[in-house]
Design a protein around this motif. Structure first.
Motif, short mmCIF file in Angstrom:
data_model
loop_
_atom_site.label_atom_id
_atom_site.label_comp_id
_atom_site.label_asym_id
_atom_site.label_seq_id
_atom_site.Cartn_x
_atom_site.Cartn_y
_atom_site.Cartn_z
N GLY A 170 59.05 59.02 22.68
CA GLY A 170 60.47 58.68 22.60
C GLY A 170 60.72 57.19 22.71
O GLY A 170 61.57 56.63 22.01
N LEU A 171 60.00 56.54 23.61
CA LEU A 171 60.19 55.10 23.82
C LEU A 171 59.87 54.30 22.56
O LEU A 171 60.35 53.17 22.41
N ARG A 201 63.40 44.63 23.66
CA ARG A 201 64.15 44.59 22.40
C ARG A 201 65.65 44.73 22.65
O ARG A 201 66.45 43.98 22.09
N PHE A 202 66.02 45.66 23.50
CA PHE A 202 67.44 45.92 23.71
C PHE A 202 68.08 44.94 24.70
O PHE A 202 69.26 44.62 24.57
N MET A 203 67.34 44.51 25.69
CA MET A 203 67.90 43.63 26.71
C MET A 203 67.83 42.16 26.32
O MET A 203 68.47 41.31 26.94
N ALA A 227 58.43 48.55 28.34
CA ALA A 227 58.69 47.11 28.33
C ALA A 227 59.02 46.63 26.92
O ALA A 227 59.90 45.79 26.72
N GLU A 228 58.32 47.16 25.91
CA GLU A 228 58.60 46.78 24.52
C GLU A 228 60.01 47.21 24.12
O GLU A 228 60.77 46.43 23.52
N ASP A 280 57.54 41.93 31.30
CA ASP A 280 56.10 42.12 31.47
C ASP A 280 55.87 43.52 32.06
O ASP A 280 56.38 43.82 33.15
N PRO A 281 55.10 44.39 31.40
CA PRO A 281 54.93 45.76 31.89
C PRO A 281 54.20 45.84 33.22
O PRO A 281 54.36 46.84 33.94
#
Length: 394
Positions: free
Chosen positions: A276-277, A78-80, A73-74, A85-86
């Motif tokens: 990776g995330l 950021r990209f979207m 979600a973080e 909300d996770p």
């Protein structure tokens, strides 16, 4: 014995996976099924080793390990450019394949119609059949693979339940422009239609093109199911970690469907993939740059071999026009692809598996390979024309 269900007669085996099997049989360079021949980032491999030693080894929370969902979600917020909300907006799945299937089963009733752009990734046709929906195909016209707005409006006028949008697109490599996305958004809002996106190539886009998340368009988050995976971004196609991001009311349905499809994605792999995330932004710019180099190398090989193609704007596929070879021969893309494996030693996918229209003059290569692998494939393709002439004009 009793007859099997009628729905499974509506589609065949994956042509892509079939070409991999034939490629393996002949020892060809496999540029058909889109997976890398290089390792994931070392940090992810090390995290995977730790997870295998230390766990978790039992079921994760069905819709995703909490830490994985938080990290996802973080990253996607950021990209979207959205506040994801996770707990309310995320479902973790076994690859984006399951995410797409779960999305279809969540939003569609049997008999509903779904708009699918053609050419399309072969799973979408099977997804509609398995969910009891009916596809409405809208052609994307070369060379830019854009749609005719009047044709799209006519498709929306049939009151479909959803539209499937692959962006960047497999197999054409198209990146939809903001104007095209806004047209789809306008029609989706007017006709009250869901949009199910497949955005697994979100970070593989070539200059000057830009990827825009459909859910980030004004008013579109509430009607969008954004499907993606970690497979292409982190070169872990075998880990089968995907996800769907959607408004809470849709996620509630997705959780139920996902639970009874697969229960959950692999717990230790989710734990490892958190590494990776949480990569910094320069990882993604580096990824795009690396694929840009691979693209340039492979396209130069196609140029040297005298093959006509549509330069991809994103993803890691390229459609090649084989008309000069097969016109007037009685051959088609399937026989050409099988000949290519046997005689040239390079595997592609027959383009007809991606088109609703009766198109038989394309094959699809991918370039998610080491540069030395692409160079070796290029050397083999240099002999394509002379081998074809020897076999067909002797």
């Amino acid at each position: 014995m009793p007859q099997t269900s009628k729905r499974i007669s509506g589609f065949g085996e994956s042509v892509i996976r079939k070409m991999t099997r034939i490629s393996n049989q002949y020892g060809a360079i496999n540029l058909s099924q889109g997976f890398p021949d290089f390792d994931p980032p070392n940090e992810i491999i090390e995290a995977g080793a730790r997870a295998m030693r230390n766990g978790p080894h039992q079921y994760a929370v069905t819709w995703g390990d909490p830490e994985f969902r938080r990290a996802l979600a973080e990253k996607q917020s950021r990209f979207m450019g959205l506040d994801i909300d996770p707990d309310r907006n995320v479902v973790v799945t076994c690859g984006s394949t399951e995410a797409m299937m779960a999305a279809m089963l969540t939003v569609c009733n049997p008999g509903d119609e779904v708009i699918v752009f053609s050419p399309f990734y072969e799973n979408y046709g099977a997804d509609t059949i398995l969910s009891g929906a009916k596809p409405i195909f809208v052609p994307l016209v070369p060379p830019d693979f854009t749609f005719d707005e009047a044709v799209l409006e006519a498709a929306f006028a049939r009151k479909p339940k959803a539209l499937i949008l692959c962006n960047p697109s497999n197999p054409s490599g198209k990146v939809f422009t903001e104007g095209e996305l806004l047209t789809i958004a306008r029609l989706a809002e007017r006709h009250d239609v869901f949009v199910i996106t497949d955005e697994v190539y979100e970070h593989i886009v070539f200059e000057p093109h830009r990827h825009r998340y459909f859910a980030s368009l004004p008013g579109m988050f509430e009607r969008t199911v954004s499907c993606s995976s970690l497979s292409k971004t982190y070169s872990i196609t075998g880990w089968r970690l995907g996800y769907a991001i959607a408004p809470a009311a849709v996620v509630d349905g997705l959780k139920k469907v996902h639970d009874f499809l697969t229960v959950g994605a692999a717990a230790p792999l989710q734990a490892a993939a958190v590494e990776g995330l949480r990569f910094p932004s320069d990882y993604y710019t580096g990824l795009a740059a690396a694929y840009s180099r691979k693209r340039a190398l492979f396209l130069s090989s196609l140029d040297k071999a005298g093959l006509a193609y549509y330069p991809p704007q994103g993803a890691y596929y390229v459609l090649v026009d084989i008309s000069p070879f097969i016109d007037g021969t009685g051959e088609d893309d399937i026989s050409f692809s099988e000949w290519l494996i046997r005689r040239v030693g390079v595997a592609a996918v027959p383009g007809s598996s991606f088109f609703r229209e009766p198109v038989r003059n394309y094959i699809r290569f991918h370039f998610a390979k080491k540069e030395e692998t692409l160079a070796a494939a290029g050397e083999r393709l240099l002999h394509l024309r002379e081998l074809w002439h020897a076999d067909h004009h002797a």
